[in-house]
Design a protein around this motif. Structure first.
Motif, PDB file in Angstrom:
ATOM      1  N   SER A 108       0.831  -1.208   0.000  1.00  0.00           N
ATOM      2  CA  SER A 108       0.000   0.000   0.000  1.00  0.00           C
ATOM      3  C   SER A 108       0.868   1.262   0.000  1.00  0.00           C
ATOM      4  O   SER A 108       0.446   2.305  -0.495  1.00  0.00           O
ATOM      5  CB  SER A 108      -0.952  -0.003   1.194  1.00  0.00           C
ATOM      6  N   SER A 153      -0.535   6.277   1.591  1.00  0.00           N
ATOM      7  CA  SER A 153      -0.848   4.873   1.843  1.00  0.00           C
ATOM      8  C   SER A 153      -2.188   4.771   2.571  1.00  0.00           C
ATOM      9  O   SER A 153      -2.963   3.829   2.350  1.00  0.00           O
ATOM     10  CB  SER A 153       0.320   4.184   2.542  1.00  0.00           C
ATOM     11  N   MET A 157      -5.322   2.635   1.239  1.00  0.00           N
ATOM     12  CA  MET A 157      -6.012   1.643   2.073  1.00  0.00           C
ATOM     13  C   MET A 157      -7.499   1.961   2.146  1.00  0.00           C
ATOM     14  O   MET A 157      -8.340   1.063   2.135  1.00  0.00           O
ATOM     15  CB  MET A 157      -5.427   1.639   3.498  1.00  0.00           C
ATOM     16  N   THR A 160      -9.199   0.921  -1.033  1.00  0.00           N
ATOM     17  CA  THR A 160      -9.285  -0.539  -1.045  1.00  0.00           C
ATOM     18  C   THR A 160     -10.434  -1.009  -0.155  1.00  0.00           C
ATOM     19  O   THR A 160     -11.258  -1.840  -0.547  1.00  0.00           O
ATOM     20  CB  THR A 160      -7.954  -1.138  -0.528  1.00  0.00           C
ATOM     21  N   THR A 324      -4.373  -4.776  -4.148  1.00  0.00           N
ATOM     22  CA  THR A 324      -4.565  -4.526  -2.700  1.00  0.00           C
ATOM     23  C   THR A 324      -5.948  -5.012  -2.261  1.00  0.00           C
ATOM     24  O   THR A 324      -6.109  -5.478  -1.139  1.00  0.00           O
ATOM     25  CB  THR A 324      -4.386  -3.028  -2.344  1.00  0.00           C
TER      26      THR A 324
END
Ligand code: PHE
Length: 457
Positions: A108, A153, A157, A160, A324
């Motif tokens: 990530s 990141s 995340m 995702t 991811t």
């Protein structure tokens, strides 16, 4: 049984599953890593060895992972526990869940970089630079800035998690069916742009000309490691995706499509990078820095270079996102199956946990000295995680899968699962041979090599 399956989630169609699983496989490993590793390891000679491993080890292991997943309809930990109750085999599955989660913690961070670089390129950050030394400076400043590295990141995340929380068919499958065609079209457009640049031919020659003198034991190991990583094997990802397959799906043909797409995209990615680099006079041996350092240094030399550059980073972001998603699904499935949590709670906790782990990774690229050069190890935190989880643990995971299917659960049970609902597995004998003998031996070779030489793939 069916009731439970539905509540866990199930793929809506075969093609939807193939898109999602190819999305998992096609990632930074294909577009960022494959081209430079090929360029450094003898071009077409390396590609041939790579394809050999994809077929004799990647394909059989992929079929095994999917089969374990579908037979149990569980996350990797639950899957091994179900097939081999009251034994330590469940820890093999546990290792998969752990590996998948830790792969995501560093993945990530790099994925976040691709979003950052997409905006930097569009904003014109590389318009007025004089060459590689300046793009290297820009990269150092960027990776040493904790606001960027941690923040991006976090954004990655969050994106995702937003998709994973929607579930298998209405989250992962739906978005993969949108992202994968876009990715493919973008890739083709970029290939055409790159190979039609004046002077592109030299790049293709460098990328693909077979140079067998560069093939060493290390090259062969590199090809095998890259094949396993690129196919998302060993970390529990394919097993988890397999757990949402229906009994009527033909897993062997699906696995065939996944490896075909994965390999095709990896090879095509090199057709974007090298022709452009050679045409614009960039150094092709940039290694890991190729994408973030060498490439940006040529954008301003190209007509429409800004759009070309931004599209490459968009391509990388998309490829990373579908990967991811599959990585986050591993701990999410674990929490749903083993702890009985709702998907929402599982997604929230899995992404928070992984994000916390990604912070030291994000701070280890120059932001904080301590993480950048860890005491004792003398390498950065991110590199350490890559070595432990993307090398040892991933490869060991593949070994355990081969041994489990070959000797513990057994070829017969696995073939029975593969042949459910009238599917015929024509090459089951060859498959059994590859799983029982060839794969374990190849993995012992690769593990032995990394332990003895200290070189990683
Ligand atoms: N296949 C992914 C890539 O090429 C990485 C990955 C490895 C994903 C293992 C899941 C499990 O980028």
């Amino acid at each position: 049984m069916n009731e439970i399956d539905k509540s866990r989630g199930i793929w809506g169609s075969k093609i939807g599953f193939i898109f999602a699983a190819s999305g998992s496989a096609i990632g930074l490993g294909n577009i960022w890593r494959f081209p430079y590793v090929t360029g450094q390891n003898g071009g077409a000679a390396f590609v041939l060895i790579y394809i050999f491993f994809i077929v004799i080890i990647g394909l059989p292991i992929m079929v095994s992972e999917l089969t374990i997943g579908r037979a149990t309809r569980k996350n990797p930990y639950g899957a091994f526990k179900k097939l081999s109750p009251n034994t330590r085999w469940r820890f093999a599955g546990g290792l998969g869940v752990l590996t998948g989660s830790l792969l995501l913690s560093f993945y990530s961070v790099i994925a976040g970089f691709t979003i950052g670089y997409f905006f930097k390129t569009l904003r014109g950050d590389f318009v007025e630079i004089s060459g590689v030394s300046q793009s290297a400076e820009i990269f150092s400043a960027f990776s040493a800035n904790p606001v960027y590295t941690v923040g991006l990141s976090l954004i990655f995340m969050a994106l995702t998690a937003l998709i994973v929380v929607r579930g298998i068919s209405s989250g992962i499958e739906k978005w993969s069916k949108i992202f994968m065609p876009v990715l493919f079209i973008l890739l083709i457009v970029l290939v055409i742009r790159s190979v039609t640049l004046e002077g592109a031919g030299k790049g293709l020659e460098f990328y693909l000309k077979p140079d067998f003198t560069q093939v060493t034991v290390g090259t062969v190991i590199m090809a095998l490691g890259q094949a396993l990583f690129s196919l998302s094997l060993g970390g529990g990802g394919m097993m988890t995706y397999g757990s949402y397959l229906s009994k009527k799906d033909n897993m062997v043909s699906s696995a065939g499509y996944i490896i075909l797409f994965d390999t095709l995209i990896a090879i095509l990615a090199g057709f974007i990078i090298f022709p452009a680099l050679f045409a614009m006079g960039g150094d092709p041996s940039g290694g890991p820095g190729l994408i973030f350092v060498t490439l940006p240094s040529i954008f301003m030399k190209m007509t429409g270079g800004m759009i070309f550059g931004a599209s490459i980073f968009l391509l990388l972001s998309l490829a990373a996102l579908t990967t991811t998603i599959s990585l986050l699904e591993i701990p999410v499935a674990y929490f749903v199956d083993e702890k009985g949590w709702t998907r929402k709670k599982a997604t929230l906790w899995a992404s928070v946990l992984v994000f916390v782990l990604s912070i030291p990774c994000a701070l280890s690229l120059g932001a904080y000295e301590w993480f950048t050069s860890l005491p004792f190890f003398k390498i950065g935190f991110l590199d350490l995680i890559v070595i432990i989880f993307a090398n040892y643990s991933l490869v060991f995971g593949v070994f355990l899968i081969a041994i489990f299917v070959g000797y513990k659960w057994g070829i017969k049970s696995a073939v029975q699962e593969i042949e459910e609902e009238g599917n015929v597995f024509a090459n089951k004998r060859i498959w059994a041979f590859l799983i029982r003998y060839v794969s374990p031996l190849a993995i012992i070779a690769i593990l032995g090599y990394i332990i003895i030489t200290g070189n990683y793939f």
